[in-house]
Design a protein around this motif. Structure first.
Motif, short mmCIF file in Angstrom:
data_model
loop_
_atom_site.label_atom_id
_atom_site.label_comp_id
_atom_site.label_asym_id
_atom_site.label_seq_id
_atom_site.Cartn_x
_atom_site.Cartn_y
_atom_site.Cartn_z
N VAL A 1 27.34 -2.87 9.87
CA VAL A 1 28.10 -1.67 10.19
C VAL A 1 29.29 -2.09 11.03
CG1 VAL A 1 28.12 0.52 11.46
CG2 VAL A 1 26.11 -0.12 10.10
N THR A 2 30.48 -1.74 10.58
CA THR A 2 31.70 -1.95 11.36
C THR A 2 32.19 -0.59 11.84
OG1 THR A 2 32.35 -3.89 10.07
CG2 THR A 2 34.07 -2.79 11.32
N VAL A 3 32.53 -0.50 13.12
CA VAL A 3 33.07 0.74 13.66
C VAL A 3 34.43 0.46 14.27
CG1 VAL A 3 31.87 0.47 15.88
CG2 VAL A 3 32.63 2.74 15.16
N GLU A 4 35.39 1.30 13.92
CA GLU A 4 36.73 1.19 14.49
C GLU A 4 36.71 1.72 15.92
OE1 GLU A 4 41.11 2.38 12.94
OE2 GLU A 4 39.86 4.07 13.57
N ILE A 5 37.25 0.95 16.86
CA ILE A 5 37.32 1.34 18.26
C ILE A 5 38.75 1.79 18.56
CG2 ILE A 5 37.03 0.59 20.64
CD1 ILE A 5 34.42 0.74 19.09
N ARG A 6 38.87 3.00 19.13
CA ARG A 6 40.19 3.52 19.48
C ARG A 6 40.04 4.51 20.62
NH1 ARG A 6 43.66 6.05 16.02
NH2 ARG A 6 43.16 4.65 14.29
N GLY A 7 41.16 4.81 21.31
CA GLY A 7 41.16 5.79 22.38
C GLY A 7 40.74 5.20 23.71
N GLY A 8 40.43 6.09 24.66
CA GLY A 8 40.03 5.67 25.99
C GLY A 8 38.54 5.40 26.09
N GLN B 1 32.14 5.97 19.84
CA GLN B 1 32.21 5.11 18.66
C GLN B 1 31.15 4.02 18.71
OE1 GLN B 1 36.31 4.19 19.31
NE2 GLN B 1 36.94 6.26 18.75
N TYR B 2 31.02 3.39 19.88
CA TYR B 2 30.02 2.34 20.01
C TYR B 2 28.61 2.90 19.83
CZ TYR B 2 26.75 -0.86 22.14
OH TYR B 2 25.66 -1.65 22.36
N ALA B 3 28.32 4.04 20.48
CA ALA B 3 26.98 4.62 20.40
C ALA B 3 26.61 4.97 18.97
CB ALA B 3 26.89 5.86 21.30
N THR B 4 27.56 5.55 18.23
CA THR B 4 27.30 5.90 16.83
C THR B 4 27.08 4.65 16.00
OG1 THR B 4 28.58 7.95 17.03
CG2 THR B 4 28.26 7.06 14.81
N GLY B 5 27.93 3.66 16.17
CA GLY B 5 27.75 2.41 15.43
C GLY B 5 26.44 1.73 15.78
N PHE B 6 26.10 1.71 17.06
CA PHE B 6 24.84 1.10 17.51
C PHE B 6 23.64 1.77 16.84
CE2 PHE B 6 21.18 1.35 20.33
CZ PHE B 6 20.93 0.01 20.62
N ALA B 7 23.63 3.11 16.86
CA ALA B 7 22.49 3.84 16.32
C ALA B 7 22.37 3.67 14.81
CB ALA B 7 22.61 5.32 16.67
N LEU C 1 32.67 -4.68 15.70
CA LEU C 1 33.70 -3.79 16.24
C LEU C 1 35.06 -4.19 15.71
CD1 LEU C 1 32.60 -3.61 20.01
CD2 LEU C 1 31.76 -2.27 18.05
N ASP C 2 35.78 -3.21 15.18
CA ASP C 2 37.17 -3.41 14.75
C ASP C 2 38.06 -3.05 15.93
OD1 ASP C 2 39.69 -3.36 13.69
OD2 ASP C 2 39.26 -1.91 12.10
N LEU C 3 38.69 -4.04 16.53
CA LEU C 3 39.44 -3.85 17.79
C LEU C 3 40.94 -3.81 17.57
CD1 LEU C 3 37.42 -6.32 20.07
CD2 LEU C 3 37.01 -3.90 19.62
N ARG C 4 41.40 -3.60 16.37
CA ARG C 4 42.84 -3.67 16.11
C ARG C 4 43.62 -2.56 16.81
NH1 ARG C 4 42.96 -3.67 9.73
NH2 ARG C 4 41.18 -2.26 10.13
N GLN C 5 42.97 -1.42 17.13
CA GLN C 5 43.67 -0.30 17.76
C GLN C 5 43.65 -0.37 19.29
OE1 GLN C 5 45.35 1.88 15.85
NE2 GLN C 5 44.62 0.77 14.05
N VAL C 6 42.97 -1.35 19.87
CA VAL C 6 42.82 -1.38 21.34
C VAL C 6 43.25 -2.73 21.90
CG1 VAL C 6 41.08 0.42 21.54
CG2 VAL C 6 40.36 -1.91 20.97
#
Length: 307
Positions: free
Chosen positions: A19-26, A33-39, A50-55
């Motif tokens: 599972v890859t989750v895009e990380i964005r925002g504060g 995002q992390y909690a949803t991806g983790f679960a 984690l996709d960190l391109r936005q942070v």
């Protein structure tokens, strides 16, 4: 026999994906995002990336989770999902969709799943990996079955403020976190600032419901405004007036309180959620986005109240 296929492991013909989750925002959004991806990764027993391109960089929307001791594998180009094709004929769009479906089934490309903007998207929980999750995922329903594991992982560090922590932990009073979000909300129709009356009404309701004297610990990105406009009938403490705390330290202090008055903000949402007490009192505003009632969204846990 194990055979690698572009980062996917196959055993007895069954793909064990990721599972890859895009990380964005504060910080608050990154935690959703992390909690949803983790679960979802735990549900399918696959790795989380984690996709960190936005942070990237050091701005206000920088990557924060590593400061909390959260370490996951970083996604690369193999783990990104192509954006949906919006141009071209209907035939070309269907052809693109068919190719994406085939790549997902073969395990060579993740299926892209997007949230519906604070509306619960159950397909995120049931779609087989490999997956690419894009969105904000602002609902406990994505990860409530893993709440204990998440709270155990998200042990936020407290600031070096022993006198403040002692006041919050005072057993003779009820510590109440009160979050006043202004800053980038001021003048925005999309994110209305909660008015002083909201905080006064919530303070009164909490005082009525608790048996000990409440003390309101006010957290804000505009403490001068809060000091002038939130003259409560109860004891209050303006937290971090000198601006010495990191954002996750303030969130840790919020979570240590017994009751919470949150803003329409993912930051104070998490400050309240990380309090593990199932009987905690939490008040949230009836309007989350401009013109959108909070009850129309999936953002509040069932035990929290609106006012």
């Amino acid at each position: 026999m194990l055979a690698g296929v572009d980062g996917i492991i196959r055993k007895r013909g069954t793909a064990i994906g990721y599972v890859t989750v895009e990380i964005r925002g504060g910080l608050g959004n990154q935690l959703f995002q992390y909690a949803t991806g983790f679960a979802i990764a735990a549900r399918h027993r696959v790795p989380l990336r984690l996709d960190l391109r936005q942070v990237v960089g050091d701005g206000p929307m920088r990557f924060c989770l590593d400061e909390l001791g959260i370490h996951c594998e970083t996604a690369d180009a193999r783990h990104y999902a192509l954006p949906p094709k919006t141009a071209g004929s209907s035939f070309k769009k269907r052809k693109r969709a068919a190719k994406d479906w085939l790549r997902h089934k073969l395990g060579t490309s993740p299926k892209r799943v997007e949230d519906a903007g604070s509306i619960f998207t159950p397909s995120a929980l049931t779609t087989a990996p490999p997956l690419y999750l894009k969105g904000y995922w602002q609902s406990e329903r994505y990860f409530d079955s893993h709440a204990d594991a998440l709270r155990a992982r998200l042990q936020l560090p407290l600031p070096a403020s022993p006198s403040l922590i002692q006041r919050i932990d005072d057993p003779s009073t009820v510590a109440v976190s009160m979050h006043v979000r202004r800053g980038d909300y001021v003048g925005q129709a999309r994110f209305p600032c909660c008015p002083p009356e909201y905080y006064r009404r919530a303070a009164g309701e909490i005082a009525r419901r608790v048996s000990r004297r409440p003390v309101f610990f006010i957290f804000s990105d505009d403490l001068d405004w809060a000091d002038r406009n939130l003259q409560l009938d109860y004891d209050r403490v303006l937290v971090d007036e000198a601006g010495t705390h990191r954002n996750y330290e303030d969130m840790a202090l919020m979570s240590r309180c017994e009751a919470h008055v949150i803003a329409n903000s993912s930051f104070s949402w998490w400050g309240a959620w990380l309090n593990p007490d199932p009987d905690k009192i939490v008040y949230a505003p009836t309007e989350w986005f401009g013109g959108v009632a909070t009850r129309e969204l999936a953002i509040l846990p069932a035990s929290w109240s609106e006012i």
